[in-house]
Design a protein around this motif. Sequence first.
Motif, PDB file in Angstrom:
ATOM      1  N   VAL A 199       0.915  -1.295   0.232  1.00 11.73           N
ATOM      2  CA  VAL A 199      -0.124   0.073   0.221  1.00 11.73           C
ATOM      3  C   VAL A 199       0.894   1.211   0.069  1.00 11.73           C
ATOM      4  CG1 VAL A 199      -1.986  -1.150   0.962  1.00 11.73           C
ATOM      5  CG2 VAL A 199      -0.158   0.067   2.467  1.00 11.73           C
ATOM      6  N   GLN A 200       2.243   1.183   0.111  1.00  5.85           N
ATOM      7  CA  GLN A 200       3.035   2.312   0.187  1.00  5.85           C
ATOM      8  C   GLN A 200       3.786   2.348  -1.380  1.00  5.85           C
ATOM      9  OE1 GLN A 200       2.344   4.650   1.480  1.00  5.85           O
ATOM     10  NE2 GLN A 200       3.841   5.101   3.260  1.00  5.85           N
ATOM     11  N   THR A 201       2.953   2.000  -2.390  1.00  3.79           N
ATOM     12  CA  THR A 201       3.802   1.811  -3.776  1.00  3.79           C
ATOM     13  C   THR A 201       3.003   3.218  -4.327  1.00  3.79           C
ATOM     14  OG1 THR A 201       1.992   0.401  -4.358  1.00  3.79           O
ATOM     15  CG2 THR A 201       4.301  -0.388  -3.859  1.00  3.79           C
ATOM     16  N   CYS A 202       3.523   4.115  -5.244  1.00  7.96           N
ATOM     17  CA  CYS A 202       2.933   4.983  -5.919  1.00  7.96           C
ATOM     18  C   CYS A 202       4.203   5.565  -7.030  1.00  7.96           C
ATOM     19  CB  CYS A 202       2.462   6.142  -5.128  1.00  7.96           C
ATOM     20  SG  CYS A 202       3.611   7.157  -4.258  1.00  7.96           S
ATOM     21  N   GLU A 203       3.658   6.312  -7.863  1.00  5.04           N
ATOM     22  CA  GLU A 203       4.469   6.791  -8.788  1.00  5.04           C
ATOM     23  C   GLU A 203       5.014   8.244  -8.845  1.00  5.04           C
ATOM     24  OE1 GLU A 203       3.312   6.353 -12.866  1.00  5.04           O
ATOM     25  OE2 GLU A 203       2.667   4.142 -12.662  1.00  5.04           O
ATOM     26  N   LYS A 204       4.894   8.690  -7.495  1.00  2.00           N
ATOM     27  CA  LYS A 204       5.480  10.059  -7.156  1.00  2.00           C
ATOM     28  C   LYS A 204       6.874  10.153  -6.817  1.00  2.00           C
ATOM     29  CE  LYS A 204       0.901  11.494  -5.444  1.00  2.00           C
ATOM     30  NZ  LYS A 204       0.023  11.964  -4.470  1.00  2.00           N
ATOM     31  N   GLU A 205       7.452  11.214  -7.339  1.00  2.00           N
ATOM     32  CA  GLU A 205       8.895  11.217  -6.609  1.00  2.00           C
ATOM     33  C   GLU A 205       8.836  11.547  -5.134  1.00  2.00           C
ATOM     34  OE1 GLU A 205      11.742  13.381  -8.983  1.00  2.00           O
ATOM     35  OE2 GLU A 205      10.789  12.643 -10.848  1.00  2.00           O
ATOM     36  N   TYR A 251       8.722   5.240   0.848  1.00  2.00           N
ATOM     37  CA  TYR A 251       9.083   4.108   0.088  1.00  2.00           C
ATOM     38  C   TYR A 251       9.146   3.042   1.323  1.00  2.00           C
ATOM     39  CZ  TYR A 251      10.193   6.267  -4.160  1.00  2.00           C
ATOM     40  OH  TYR A 251       9.985   7.430  -5.251  1.00  2.00           O
ATOM     41  N   LEU A 252       8.922   1.703   1.275  1.00  2.00           N
ATOM     42  CA  LEU A 252       9.260   1.000   2.181  1.00  2.00           C
ATOM     43  C   LEU A 252       9.726  -0.474   1.556  1.00  2.00           C
ATOM     44  CD1 LEU A 252       8.571   0.172   4.959  1.00  2.00           C
ATOM     45  CD2 LEU A 252       6.165  -0.458   4.649  1.00  2.00           C
ATOM     46  N   ASP A 253      10.755  -0.501   1.820  1.00  2.00           N
ATOM     47  CA  ASP A 253      11.686  -1.850   1.155  1.00  2.00           C
ATOM     48  C   ASP A 253      11.773  -2.591   2.241  1.00  2.00           C
ATOM     49  OD1 ASP A 253      12.560  -0.184  -1.325  1.00  2.00           O
ATOM     50  OD2 ASP A 253      13.624   0.860   0.295  1.00  2.00           O
ATOM     51  N   LEU A 254      11.835  -4.018   1.808  1.00  2.00           N
ATOM     52  CA  LEU A 254      11.998  -5.239   2.806  1.00  2.00           C
ATOM     53  C   LEU A 254      13.191  -6.199   2.449  1.00  2.00           C
ATOM     54  CD1 LEU A 254       8.151  -6.473   2.659  1.00  2.00           C
ATOM     55  CD2 LEU A 254       9.212  -4.814   4.150  1.00  2.00           C
ATOM     56  N   LEU A 255      13.732  -6.457   3.576  1.00  2.00           N
ATOM     57  CA  LEU A 255      14.985  -7.450   3.357  1.00  2.00           C
ATOM     58  C   LEU A 255      14.478  -8.560   4.456  1.00  2.00           C
ATOM     59  CD1 LEU A 255      17.490  -8.545   2.550  1.00  2.00           C
ATOM     60  CD2 LEU A 255      18.816  -6.825   4.189  1.00  2.00           C
ATOM     61  N   LEU A 313      14.001   6.487  -9.642  1.00  2.00           N
ATOM     62  CA  LEU A 313      13.492   5.349  -9.605  1.00  2.00           C
ATOM     63  C   LEU A 313      12.400   5.333  -8.432  1.00  2.00           C
ATOM     64  CD1 LEU A 313      16.776   3.130  -9.475  1.00  2.00           C
ATOM     65  CD2 LEU A 313      15.003   3.540 -11.271  1.00  2.00           C
ATOM     66  N   GLN A 314      11.087   4.880  -8.814  1.00  2.00           N
ATOM     67  CA  GLN A 314       9.829   5.055  -7.938  1.00  2.00           C
ATOM     68  C   GLN A 314       9.331   3.807  -7.789  1.00  2.00           C
ATOM     69  OE1 GLN A 314       8.171   7.967 -10.441  1.00  2.00           O
ATOM     70  NE2 GLN A 314      10.111   9.013 -10.054  1.00  2.00           N
ATOM     71  N   THR A 315      10.165   2.914  -6.875  1.00  2.00           N
ATOM     72  CA  THR A 315       9.675   1.539  -6.779  1.00  2.00           C
ATOM     73  C   THR A 315      10.030   1.077  -5.400  1.00  2.00           C
ATOM     74  OG1 THR A 315       9.997  -0.867  -7.544  1.00  2.00           O
ATOM     75  CG2 THR A 315      11.875   0.687  -7.596  1.00  2.00           C
ATOM     76  N   ASN A 316       9.460   0.028  -4.756  1.00  2.00           N
ATOM     77  CA  ASN A 316       9.849  -0.428  -3.203  1.00  2.00           C
ATOM     78  C   ASN A 316      10.815  -1.719  -3.932  1.00  2.00           C
ATOM     79  OD1 ASN A 316       8.595   1.228  -1.931  1.00  2.00           O
ATOM     80  ND2 ASN A 316       6.844   0.049  -1.567  1.00  2.00           N
ATOM     81  N   ILE A 354      11.461   6.062   7.468  1.00  2.00           N
ATOM     82  CA  ILE A 354      10.765   4.604   7.646  1.00  2.00           C
ATOM     83  C   ILE A 354       9.422   4.745   8.614  1.00  2.00           C
ATOM     84  CG2 ILE A 354      11.402   2.429   8.407  1.00  2.00           C
ATOM     85  CD1 ILE A 354      14.080   2.898   7.284  1.00  2.00           C
ATOM     86  N   LEU A 355       9.855   5.400   9.864  1.00  2.00           N
ATOM     87  CA  LEU A 355       8.628   5.386  10.850  1.00  2.00           C
ATOM     88  C   LEU A 355       7.491   6.072  10.420  1.00  2.00           C
ATOM     89  CD1 LEU A 355      10.742   6.272  13.971  1.00  2.00           C
ATOM     90  CD2 LEU A 355       9.491   4.161  13.921  1.00  2.00           C
ATOM     91  N   ILE A 356       7.612   6.963   9.588  1.00  2.00           N
ATOM     92  CA  ILE A 356       6.520   7.888   9.267  1.00  2.00           C
ATOM     93  C   ILE A 356       5.769   6.961   7.834  1.00  2.00           C
ATOM     94  CG2 ILE A 356       5.764   9.789   7.690  1.00  2.00           C
ATOM     95  CD1 ILE A 356       7.898  11.496   9.363  1.00  2.00           C
ATOM     96  N   SER A 357       6.745   6.482   7.111  1.00  2.00           N
ATOM     97  CA  SER A 357       6.337   5.564   5.845  1.00  2.00           C
ATOM     98  C   SER A 357       5.499   4.375   6.435  1.00  2.00           C
ATOM     99  CB  SER A 357       7.442   5.043   5.015  1.00  2.00           C
ATOM    100  OG  SER A 357       6.861   4.289   4.140  1.00  2.00           O
ATOM    101  N   LEU A 358       6.031   3.695   7.461  1.00  2.00           N
ATOM    102  CA  LEU A 358       5.136   2.596   8.307  1.00  2.00           C
ATOM    103  C   LEU A 358       3.930   3.019   8.894  1.00  2.00           C
ATOM    104  CD1 LEU A 358       8.101   0.775   9.757  1.00  2.00           C
ATOM    105  CD2 LEU A 358       6.678  -0.386   8.438  1.00  2.00           C
TER     106      LEU A 358
END
Length: 644
Positions: free
Chosen positions: A299-305, A309-313, A420-423, A552-556
Amino acid sequence: MHREIQKMREVALVYLDRSGGLQKFMQDCKKYSDSKQSYAVYRFIISINPSDIAELDATLGNYILHNPIQAAQIFQSVCFIAIKTLSLIEQLQTEAQISILLKPTHLPPLPSYVLSLAAFPFNYTSQRFYMSEGIAIAMGIVTKYTQGARFFCTEETCQFSKGFRYIRVHLPGATESATVRNDFVCGLCSSPLQEDMKFRVLGDELANKMKMGNHYKIIGIPACVQNGLQATACIEINSIQLCKPSGPSFVSDNFKYLLSLTASSCWRFTAILANIFASEVVPPGTYNTLKLAILLSLVQTCEKENADYLDLLIVTTDTLVIDRLLNYSLCLLPRGIRHPPCSDIFPSVSKDKHGTGSASIQACSAVLAKGGICYIGDLASYKKDKLELLQSVLESRTTTVFIPGKKYGEEADQQVTISLQTNFWSYVDSSSKKHIQKDNFLIGQMDMSLIPPNLVDGFGLLIHSEFPSCQQSSPLVHHILKKAIHPEAMLYKVSQQFRMQDYEEFISFAKNLHVELSPEAENLIQGYYLASRRVRRDSSHGSTLSASALKILISLSKAHAKLSLRKKVLKEDALIAILFLESSLTLKHGKSALCIAPNPLFPFDLSDENSLQQRDHYLMQCHHQLLKFIGAYGPGIHINTNEE
């Protein structure tokens, strides 16, 4: 035929008058007239609606759709007469000096107007308009072409050695050599023609309107370009329209009903979502923390600069199940890209074999996943230089492509910066033998020696998804065996109640919600961040909390609010975000004074109403514990709470 053309000219004038095109044409003429520059070619772009013209006159409408070059000549005559009649451009001498570009607003929604490269035969000689739709996957170096040029006869006694008798303009599909070259001869005396270079007009007005990774609808005229012994079918674009994704304005009734049932708690809806998510791949109740993280990232995916973003490892020993789960989750987005290991993740440069032979930038996986997810698989399978590039991209969300001019026939080297606008999703196999075992680990810390520390920090979340314990693994084993025997079978009732399509619609709706932080959530996030910076530090490196932790906190927090279908980020959303990040930091650096449980978001199974209530009570205790932590370590932070 002359009478028919004259009628079409009259209709063209009526259309220009009614559509406002005549007024725009007069304004363009004024710009030319006011300019002190001398012109050989006066270029006008006329926007036309084929449907409106067809209603006025079917013949002209058909001409525009199927004979656009001849139709442009009709408008050329109309514009020339208008300029001369109204004295709009005094410098204009001949009709040949006017270049008209007709831009249709759309084409009829019929199959015959859709360009299909798979259709045989490919009618590239028709010189009529076609429309096409797709994603830009490569780009070449921008080169200007000749829009118009003036030639004159080299024989001084010839009457065509002066004036503007020989004007050449670019036609759709024509190469540069068709417009300007040195073997043209005079039609009157057969003497060689020479170009007057000061009147050459160059253009590239559409070249910079497209970006790699974007989805476009285009209208253009097909052509066949000869390049040595090879012929390439292509399309000269006339108009470009950016296609923006429009998500559904609804969620399924089952989700609405579930939301109403869980309205008494800010945590239950997302807990149940995570619990039942991906039941086609893993049994309900397993991998809940990871599944919640996946949903938050989706749900944190979009095409805006500059997006959140929310990346997972993910660190795991069960790479097969994790790979299946992530592949399944990718399919819930229009742009979920599974990166093939044999190709490049980020844009690369190669020789354009189909065009001019110059440099061509290939989009690759990360650009094609614009507004979605780029799943890059096992991080340990990439070499050092690729990992360093990935780290740079995670920090800046841009990548730079270097184009050596000497190699590709250009005068100078070039650098192209691509956003690049991707997670990004990836995993690490913790059972890998490449790990260097160390003895000095802190409590809760994991061995991440295989991956550079800065790269680990580049990912928003580090999640330890260990294979379920012996007691929990039984449902997973049964699930895998049943799926092997009956791949299409629905093993659980929730799979029928909440179908994959329902999740697609739900995520598409939730990701487009605009959410804002409440003051309470903002204070909680800020308090935790400042307290953690004080607690998580050492004498040699200072704070171990990365600068991106606050983002990251704000994004989550925003992601959890979206997943809960709320437009306001509450303190309950902030708490989930903090527990996620603290768990991630514990895996990287060991436990802190906050001292959360090993699995802080799902400390026990969710099986009934009782367990949901028990989880709510547990999360309230976590909130109370967090307030104590902020009060003890936050520098001057004071948060007003009901508990006080």
